[in-house]
Design an enzyme around this catalytic site. Sequence first.
Site, PDB file in Angstrom:
ATOM      1  N   LYS A 158      32.013 -81.602  53.596  1.00 25.73           N
ATOM      2  CA  LYS A 158      32.752 -82.539  53.190  1.00 25.73           C
ATOM      3  C   LYS A 158      32.887 -83.626  54.185  1.00 25.73           C
ATOM      4  O   LYS A 158      33.528 -83.107  55.542  1.00 25.73           O
ATOM      5  CB  LYS A 158      34.157 -82.684  52.418  1.00 25.73           C
ATOM      6  N   GLY A 164      34.584 -91.476  47.211  1.00 25.44           N
ATOM      7  CA  GLY A 164      33.740 -91.808  46.376  1.00 25.44           C
ATOM      8  C   GLY A 164      32.638 -90.778  46.124  1.00 25.44           C
ATOM      9  O   GLY A 164      31.392 -90.996  45.608  1.00 25.44           O
ATOM     10  N   HIS A 208      38.795 -81.231  37.666  1.00 18.86           N
ATOM     11  CA  HIS A 208      39.429 -82.156  38.597  1.00 18.86           C
ATOM     12  C   HIS A 208      40.765 -82.782  37.722  1.00 18.86           C
ATOM     13  O   HIS A 208      40.371 -83.325  36.698  1.00 18.86           O
ATOM     14  CB  HIS A 208      38.572 -83.255  38.887  1.00 18.86           C
ATOM     15  N   ARG A 297      46.068 -95.576  46.717  1.00 22.67           N
ATOM     16  CA  ARG A 297      45.869 -97.025  45.958  1.00 22.67           C
ATOM     17  C   ARG A 297      46.040 -96.781  44.531  1.00 22.67           C
ATOM     18  O   ARG A 297      46.208 -95.479  43.926  1.00 22.67           O
ATOM     19  CB  ARG A 297      44.554 -97.330  46.248  1.00 22.67           C
TER      20      ARG A 297
HETATM   21  P1  ADP Z   1      38.858 -93.527  41.481  1.00 23.50           P
HETATM   22  O1  ADP Z   1      39.005 -92.400  42.800  1.00 23.50           O
HETATM   23  O2  ADP Z   1      39.995 -94.544  41.371  1.00 23.50           O
HETATM   24  O3  ADP Z   1      38.609 -93.176  40.131  1.00 23.50           O
HETATM   25  P2  ADP Z   1      36.394 -93.871  42.240  1.00 23.50           P
HETATM   26  O4  ADP Z   1      36.161 -92.499  43.394  1.00 23.50           O
HETATM   27  O5  ADP Z   1      35.491 -93.251  40.998  1.00 23.50           O
HETATM   28  O6  ADP Z   1      37.458 -94.407  41.934  1.00 23.50           O
HETATM   29  O7  ADP Z   1      35.524 -94.960  42.830  1.00 23.50           O
HETATM   30  C1  ADP Z   1      34.592 -94.953  43.970  1.00 23.50           C
HETATM   31  C2  ADP Z   1      34.857 -96.084  44.626  1.00 23.50           C
HETATM   32  O8  ADP Z   1      34.172 -96.957  44.519  1.00 23.50           O
HETATM   33  C3  ADP Z   1      36.502 -96.080  45.076  1.00 23.50           C
HETATM   34  O9  ADP Z   1      36.773 -96.412  46.352  1.00 23.50           O
HETATM   35  C4  ADP Z   1      36.578 -97.490  44.034  1.00 23.50           C
HETATM   36  O10 ADP Z   1      37.718 -97.875  44.618  1.00 23.50           O
HETATM   37  C5  ADP Z   1      35.347 -98.142  44.402  1.00 23.50           C
HETATM   38  N1  ADP Z   1      35.030 -99.046  43.125  1.00 23.50           N
HETATM   39  C6  ADP Z   1      34.603 -98.793  41.834  1.00 23.50           C
HETATM   40  N2  ADP Z   1      34.514 -99.659  40.919  1.00 23.50           N
HETATM   41  C7  ADP Z   1      34.782-100.903  41.857  1.00 23.50           C
HETATM   42  C8  ADP Z   1      34.943-102.299  41.746  1.00 23.50           C
HETATM   43  N3  ADP Z   1      34.446-102.778  40.503  1.00 23.50           N
HETATM   44  N4  ADP Z   1      34.922-103.029  42.753  1.00 23.50           N
HETATM   45  C9  ADP Z   1      35.268-102.412  43.994  1.00 23.50           C
HETATM   46  N5  ADP Z   1      35.169-101.230  44.171  1.00 23.50           N
HETATM   47  C10 ADP Z   1      35.011-100.386  43.204  1.00 23.50           C
HETATM   48  P1  ADP Z   2      36.066 -87.676  47.472  1.00 15.94           P
HETATM   49  O1  ADP Z   2      36.937 -88.271  48.316  1.00 15.94           O
HETATM   50  O2  ADP Z   2      34.440 -88.005  47.596  1.00 15.94           O
HETATM   51  O3  ADP Z   2      36.492 -88.158  45.974  1.00 15.94           O
HETATM   52  P2  ADP Z   2      36.877 -85.031  46.777  1.00 15.94           P
HETATM   53  O4  ADP Z   2      37.400 -84.222  47.720  1.00 15.94           O
HETATM   54  O5  ADP Z   2      38.112 -85.631  46.063  1.00 15.94           O
HETATM   55  O6  ADP Z   2      36.133 -86.125  47.537  1.00 15.94           O
HETATM   56  O7  ADP Z   2      35.923 -84.070  45.915  1.00 15.94           O
HETATM   57  C1  ADP Z   2      35.219 -84.961  44.825  1.00 15.94           C
HETATM   58  C2  ADP Z   2      34.711 -83.839  43.755  1.00 15.94           C
HETATM   59  O8  ADP Z   2      34.174 -82.980  44.245  1.00 15.94           O
HETATM   60  C3  ADP Z   2      36.044 -83.695  43.152  1.00 15.94           C
HETATM   61  O9  ADP Z   2      36.594 -84.403  42.089  1.00 15.94           O
HETATM   62  C4  ADP Z   2      35.499 -82.540  42.530  1.00 15.94           C
HETATM   63  O10 ADP Z   2      34.947 -82.618  41.337  1.00 15.94           O
HETATM   64  C5  ADP Z   2      34.558 -81.873  43.440  1.00 15.94           C
HETATM   65  N1  ADP Z   2      35.121 -80.822  44.390  1.00 15.94           N
HETATM   66  C6  ADP Z   2      35.900 -81.200  45.549  1.00 15.94           C
HETATM   67  N2  ADP Z   2      36.086 -80.385  46.077  1.00 15.94           N
HETATM   68  C7  ADP Z   2      35.722 -78.919  45.468  1.00 15.94           C
HETATM   69  C8  ADP Z   2      35.794 -77.355  45.757  1.00 15.94           C
HETATM   70  N3  ADP Z   2      36.250 -77.073  46.816  1.00 15.94           N
HETATM   71  N4  ADP Z   2      35.213 -76.717  44.759  1.00 15.94           N
HETATM   72  C9  ADP Z   2      34.595 -77.224  43.688  1.00 15.94           C
HETATM   73  N5  ADP Z   2      34.519 -78.704  43.497  1.00 15.94           N
HETATM   74  C10 ADP Z   2      34.886 -79.372  44.424  1.00 15.94           C
HETATM   75 MG    MG Z   3      38.428 -87.678  45.265  1.00 12.32          MG
END
Ligand code: ADP
Ligand code: ADP
Ligand code: MG
Length: 664
Positions: A158, A164, A208, A297
């Site tokens: 990672k 995202g 998650h 946020r």
């Molecule tokens: P969250 O963790 O709040 O569910 P996501 O990880 O699904 O958000 O969204 C991926 C990224 O894209 C996040 O940083 C989110 O803030 C951004 N994002 C999603 N939709 C929009 C939008 N309409 N305008 C700006 N940024 C967005």
């Molecule tokens: P991001 O900042 O891109 O959201 P996260 O660390 O939150 O990154 O991970 C995104 C997604 O990947 C999680 O919502 C989960 O579904 C999956 N994931 C993350 N870490 C693990 C793990 N150690 N094992 C299995 N799935 C994972």
């Molecule tokens: Mg995440």
Amino acid sequence: MFASVLVANRAEIACRIFRTARAMGVRTIAVYSDADAKAKHVREADEAVHIGQAAASESYLRGDKIIAAAKAAGAEAIHPGYGFLSENPDFAQAVIDAGLIWIGPTPAAIRAMGLKDEAKRIAEEAGVPVVPGYRGEAQDAKTLTKAAKDVGFPVLIKAVAGGGGRGIREVNSAGDFAAALESARREAQAAFGDDRVIVEKLIARPRHIEVQVFGDKHGGLVHMFERDCSLQRRRQKVIEEAPAPGMTEAVRAAMCEAALKVARAVQYENAGTVEYVVDGSGPLREDGFWFLEMNTRLQVEHPVTEAVTGLDLVEWQFRVAAGERLPKTQEEITLSGHAIEARICAEDPSEGFRPSVGRITRYDAQSVAGRIDAGFDRGDAISPFYDSLVAKYIEHGSKESPRLRRSVCTMAAAQLGRLEIDGPTTNIGFLIRCLMNEAFHEGHVHTGLIADNLAELVDGSINRSVAAIVAALADAVAHSESNPWDAKDGWRMNCGTRAAWRFECGGDHVEVTLVRDRDAWRASVDGAAHRLTGVGGNRAGWVWAEVDGAYRDGLVIREGARTTVFVNGDRFFFETPGASREHADGAASDEVKAPLPGKVATIATRAGAAVRKGEPLVTLEAMKMEHQLKAPRDGVVADVAVEEGAQVKEGALLVRLVGEDEAA
Ligand code: ADP
Ligand code: ADP
Ligand code: MG
């Protein structure tokens, strides 16, 4: 309370924040790029300030221009929404230094939680379980490979600065590690300007689950229970819900208490989310969840928490930022019913979820019950410069019953089928199939559910026969003497006794016959017989019938020789053969062009290479996603017209093919 707020964002989130601001009597100020001059968030604001060109790096990511806009418009506070600058501690600090109110956590808390390695150290110190893995400073391939072996495959690589779902790679064996590391680093460098990574144990059959927390400037800190966001595609959320299926009071208490510990460790204020990866291989356990990260946020999925708690999270954000105490104590925050949110995106699931841009020619949510947070309206355009989120649909069921979650899923699916959006393709049909998927319906959620069932979830063909019947009925009615579409109270089928149609639909011929049989009708679609009763329609273009005993309906848009039919969110085009058609014939082209503006991430071929139809040639990065562009036919690459890293315009030539014989 401050009297005015500028929202440093666009689309659905800006409109959402304005709604609360208006209700609280706070003046609203929008910012916009060249691409958004007439956007919904601009129309809805009391005032709007232009901040630059369409590219986000020239507008929505320009903190200096946003702060200047706030000054010019006399804004007292800035809300960053999510995405863009929302988790940028330097921007938060600059807002505060400019004498404005920052609606978000302190820059120190954002910074502490900004990197996945540091955040995990803080969580661990606070006594919260963290996924086992390597979070060291040394970043050489040898150290990382050894770390992966120590952790034990399968692992995830990672990006430390990731978000995202970007910069994450799954690795199943030591042999694959080096290549995955390189590709994760490349993506991380491009997306976040930081190629450092961590290595983590991959949790089997993961879920998650995240906890919403809220703090104020007086040491007040509460949680608002959990959300389950396990339904993901490529680690990005698709459908979210609250509470989590199968949650018990004991596990909830453990997860919420752990979230408060993390928040307390950074003296958290304002809205935040503590994310966990959870072992979903059996019932939820108190020792079966691990801290992933904290999002500093408001989140896209905050409405499901609003639905089950009855609170307005944006109002809380405003009050806390203005220095007020939390509006409620922990005991006063209660959980009621079940809520589900579906993210409606302009993309085509049947084409590998390719984003679909362009003008929205139809948008009508009038017959949809439930909450819709939309960023667009009829006449607005989905721009290739930003993400593809069009709107969110939120369904809340409040009547406690063992079947509550199922009924909320069914209700959400039914309501989504009534949302009328045309122009760009949307994922509504896909969302409905997810909601009605047997395993999802039963609450057996995990992050691999979509990938495991991808073929059936993206395939709308089960609705095609109904759509063909609807197209034929609509045509029959249009040609009957009286114009039944004009009847105010809807029409009933009452025309000829037998008629036949031959349509073209997606390159196939579809034959439909309708035969009247007293009150009922018999239809046949490509030879398969169906019984129709209760056929009717209304002037809005909806046609309904009981098809083989089950109620079905479809929305019909007739334009010349083309009839567009929507059934359960899937769109079908029926054309009458022989009529002139504007689009080109289906001959596979020799040229692979950029379907939208973006950056060439990787090129997987070179001049002279023989390629097979469907083979990936170029990966294009656009609208926050990577898109694989494939060979339209078998052939030989005559020319690669771009280089990796190049920015390309829509329609730019990327790769040219010639036939195998021409190449010889
Ligand atoms: P969250 O963790 O709040 O569910 P996501 O990880 O699904 O958000 O969204 C991926 C990224 O894209 C996040 O940083 C989110 O803030 C951004 N994002 C999603 N939709 C929009 C939008 N309409 N305008 C700006 N940024 C967005
Ligand atoms: P991001 O900042 O891109 O959201 P996260 O660390 O939150 O990154 O991970 C995104 C997604 O990947 C999680 O919502 C989960 O579904 C999956 N994931 C993350 N870490 C693990 C793990 N150690 N094992 C299995 N799935 C994972
Ligand atoms: Mg995440």
